[in-house]
Design a protein around this motif. Structure first.
Motif, mmCIF file in Angstrom:
data_model
loop_
_atom_site.group_PDB
_atom_site.id
_atom_site.type_symbol
_atom_site.label_atom_id
_atom_site.label_comp_id
_atom_site.label_asym_id
_atom_site.label_seq_id
_atom_site.Cartn_x
_atom_site.Cartn_y
_atom_site.Cartn_z
ATOM 1 N N TYR A 132 1.135 -1.174 0.238
ATOM 2 C CA TYR A 132 -0.564 -0.158 -0.058
ATOM 3 C C TYR A 132 0.668 1.966 -0.281
ATOM 4 N N SER A 133 -0.204 2.476 -0.650
ATOM 5 C CA SER A 133 1.247 3.793 -0.006
ATOM 6 C C SER A 133 -0.222 4.343 -0.187
ATOM 7 N N VAL A 134 0.146 5.634 1.399
ATOM 8 C CA VAL A 134 -0.417 6.454 1.581
ATOM 9 C C VAL A 134 -0.592 8.042 0.193
ATOM 10 N N VAL A 135 -1.337 8.800 -0.435
ATOM 11 C CA VAL A 135 -0.795 9.209 -1.348
ATOM 12 C C VAL A 135 -1.418 10.806 0.082
ATOM 13 N N ARG A 136 -0.583 11.594 -0.280
ATOM 14 C CA ARG A 136 -0.813 12.535 0.470
ATOM 15 C C ARG A 136 -1.136 13.758 -0.360
ATOM 16 N N GLN A 137 -1.244 13.785 -1.411
ATOM 17 C CA GLN A 137 -1.141 14.878 -2.591
ATOM 18 C C GLN A 137 -2.029 13.986 -3.953
ATOM 19 N N ASN A 138 -3.417 14.795 -4.309
ATOM 20 C CA ASN A 138 -3.167 14.447 -5.517
ATOM 21 C C ASN A 138 -4.095 15.892 -5.685
ATOM 22 N N ARG A 139 -3.564 16.225 -7.120
ATOM 23 C CA ARG A 139 -4.332 17.624 -7.896
ATOM 24 C C ARG A 139 -5.777 16.972 -8.580
ATOM 25 N N ASN A 140 -6.300 15.962 -8.249
ATOM 26 C CA ASN A 140 -7.544 15.672 -9.109
ATOM 27 C C ASN A 140 -8.452 15.885 -8.509
ATOM 28 N N PHE B 283 -10.233 13.278 -5.878
ATOM 29 C CA PHE B 283 -9.778 13.258 -3.829
ATOM 30 C C PHE B 283 -9.103 14.090 -3.423
ATOM 31 N N TYR C 13 -5.357 8.933 1.375
ATOM 32 C CA TYR C 13 -5.651 8.016 1.431
ATOM 33 C C TYR C 13 -4.659 7.251 1.346
ATOM 34 N N VAL D 168 -3.965 3.807 -1.124
ATOM 35 C CA VAL D 168 -3.666 2.921 -2.423
ATOM 36 C C VAL D 168 -3.415 1.516 -1.626
ATOM 37 N N ASN E 133 -8.845 0.618 -2.613
ATOM 38 C CA ASN E 133 -8.703 1.812 -1.121
ATOM 39 C C ASN E 133 -8.893 0.912 -0.114
ATOM 40 N N THR F 257 -1.206 6.460 7.676
ATOM 41 C CA THR F 257 -0.033 6.340 7.592
ATOM 42 C C THR F 257 0.623 5.110 9.405
#
Lengths: 137, 400
Positions: free
Chosen positions: A67-75, A78, A84, A86, A100, A108
């Motif tokens: 898994y990874s925790v997305v700290r930044q998504n410009r879409n 989200f 969150y 993934v 997810n 985290t």
């Protein structure tokens, strides 16, 4: 409620999978000739090439592979989720889904590889399809 | 080395010097680079009879590029497998030249990713283009490019207990090399690296203290998004006899693809398939390599590819990078990414060409972090997304 991007159709490979999701089922394919488990959905067996495949329904239980925790998504779809997770989850039937991990206080800190998880069908603000996600079992 | 076949050589190179190039188009970067690479080789525009293009943007592939250049090549190749496309194309040019289909092959790259403000790593690859079998299974989940790579690092740490410091060391070594390369320093200044951390050498603590973009990848483990480009000229042995600089021979190539599989090991890359093919063809082993130009989109890319190329065993990167062994002034082989890498010199989106260019500079004795007596180099590109569908292209090069 979340407002994630929905699957789009016509798309013949994945349509039976998403019809299952509508019925709160997590479906995968199995080859009738060589018993291979095939995922993501497609019309042929990746082991032997046949199109003699059948759909099965998973128990929805599995293990976090990574898994990874997305700290930044410009879409913008989200932006409201905050950080969150993934993940790839290995279902007990032998297939791996990209998904997810939800239902934890702090993604985290509260997720690890090897953790047992169970599918949940997350309702969406818009669109006819809930989204299969996973939460701690 | 004497038994190696020498069927094609790199004769000319050019790296477009700027990483921030407003007002210049990607096609213009390509043409300026091709012209300069031909000049470097001592060859003429009219000598080009093989055109390799990765259709990376406005180019239109080999067809569009031939039209823009105004040439009529006898070989046109539009191989697009992401950032390692140039290693694949080098393999194809070697075969095409050996088969007599062309004599002077040109590869080029141009990109204005920075000036276009493309959010390559954090934009989210969701819901664009026509419906398709992969998008329908991924779009709802907010996969970003960086998180795809971060999942590989997470599993590597889980499987092998790899310490964060091992990955950080790759950023540290690469930055040290970048600080010796004036174009890399200018790149970092122009891209305003100083807003986050001074344009200087960095420490392992600097890397681990930089903010997390997608756990467990920190900012200083991620490549820049620059403008840029370059070109490469590959020629037959006959042409190589009369070129301006010493030829650099292509002695081994390998190509492979890998993708997510049920039960698959995400920490093993396509390089595990492409590298043995290339090393086998070259008749050498990884231990003999002086210069390792390994794709560094992120620290984890380089870490897994170093393992898969056979420099150390799977899961052994942590021990392998100890003691600064990858630095240009360390006597142990190999030396890593002496131009400053994608992390600190040049990454407009597809870095594979620059791996070849710096390999050639080292084998000519022209690098800003020159390794004395460098005679063998490997350029290994990784394209696509490491944790998902990706490509590995390995090219082994030898000086004359």
């Amino acid at each position: 409620m979340p407002n994630r991007p929905q699957p789009r159709f016509p798309e013949p490979n994945t349509e039976p999978y998403w019809e299952g999701v509508k019925q709160r089922e997590l479906r995968y394919q199995s080859c009738n000739l060589c018993d291979a488990v095939v995922f993501t959905p497609r019309l042929h067996c990746t082991e032997c090439g046949t199109d003699d495949m059948e759909w099965r329904t998973s128990t929805g239980e599995g293990t976090v592979y990574t898994y990874s925790v997305v700290r930044q998504n410009r879409n913008p779809r989200f932006a409201d989720l905050g950080a969150y997770a993934v993940a790839y989850v290995d279902l007990d039937e032998g297939f791996r889904v990209f998904t997810n991990i939800v239902g934890v206080d702090d993604p985290t800190q509260d997720i690890e590889c090897g953790m047992r998880v169970r599918v949940a069908f997350e309702e969406q603000d818009e669109g006819e399809y809930p989204i299969p996600v996973f939460e701690p079992a | 080395m004497a038994t190696q076949e020498r069927l094609a050589a790199i004769a000319g190179i050019h790296e477009y010097p700027l990483r921030v190039a407003p007002g210049v188009s990607a096609m213009q970067i390509k043409v300026e680079s091709i012209r300069a690479a031909l000049e470097d080789a001592g060859l003429a525009w009219s000598d080009v009879d093989g055109l390799y293009d990765c259709d990376e943007g406005e180019g239109g592939g080999g067809l569009g590029m031939a039209a823009y250049l105004g040439i009529n090549p006898t070989v046109t190749d539009t191989t697009q497998v992401g950032g390692s496309a140039f290693e694949f194309q080098t393999a194809h040019a070697l075969r095409d030249i050996a088969a007599g289909a062309c004599n002077v092959a040109v590869l080029s790259y141009g990109s204005t990713s920075h000036s276009d403000r493309r959010a390559i790593g954090t934009g989210g690859m969701t819901g664009q283009g026509p419906a398709n079998w992969q998008g329908n299974m991924e779009d709802p989940y907010g996969l970003t490019l960086i998180s795809g790579y971060a999942m590989v690092k997470m599993r590597h740490m889980h499987d092998y207990g790899t310490p964060e410091e091992a990955f950080a060391e790759l950023s540290v070594v690469t930055r040290a090399h970048a600080m010796r390369n004036p174009e890399a320093v200018k790149a970092m200044v122009d891209l305003e690296f100083g807003a986050v951390h001074p344009v200087s050498e960095i420490t392992i603590d600097d890397v681990l203290d930089s903010r997390v973009i997608a756990d467990p990848l920190h900012l200083l483990e991620c490549c820049m998004v620059s403008d840029g480009g370059g070109a490469l000229v590959i020629v037959s042995p006959e042409v190589a006899q009369d070129i301006a600089k010493p030829p650099v021979w292509i002695i081994g190539t390998g190509e492979a693809t890998k993708y997510r599989e049920n039960g698959g090991d995400i920490t093993t890359t396509a390089g595990a398939q492409s590298a043995p093919i290339a090393f086998g063809q070259a008749g050498i082993t990884a231990e003999e390599i002086d210069i390792a130009m390994i794709y560094d989109s992120f620290s984890i890319t380089t870490a897994t590819c170093i393992e898969d190329l056979g420099f150390c065993g799977k899961g052994e990167i942590g021990d392998f990078v100890q003691g600064g062994r990858l630095r240009f002034d360390n006597p142990l082989k190999p030396t890593l990414n002496t131009d400053g890498g994608g992390l600190s010199s040049n990454h407009p989106g597809m870095r594979g060409l620059f791996l070849l260019l710096e390999s050639v500079r080292q084998l000519r004795g022209e690098s800003t972090s020159q390794v004395d007596g460098a005679s063998l180099a490997v350029a290994h590109g990784n394209g696509g997304t490491l944790g998902g569908s990706h490509s590995g292209g390995t090219v082994i090069l030898a000086r004359d």
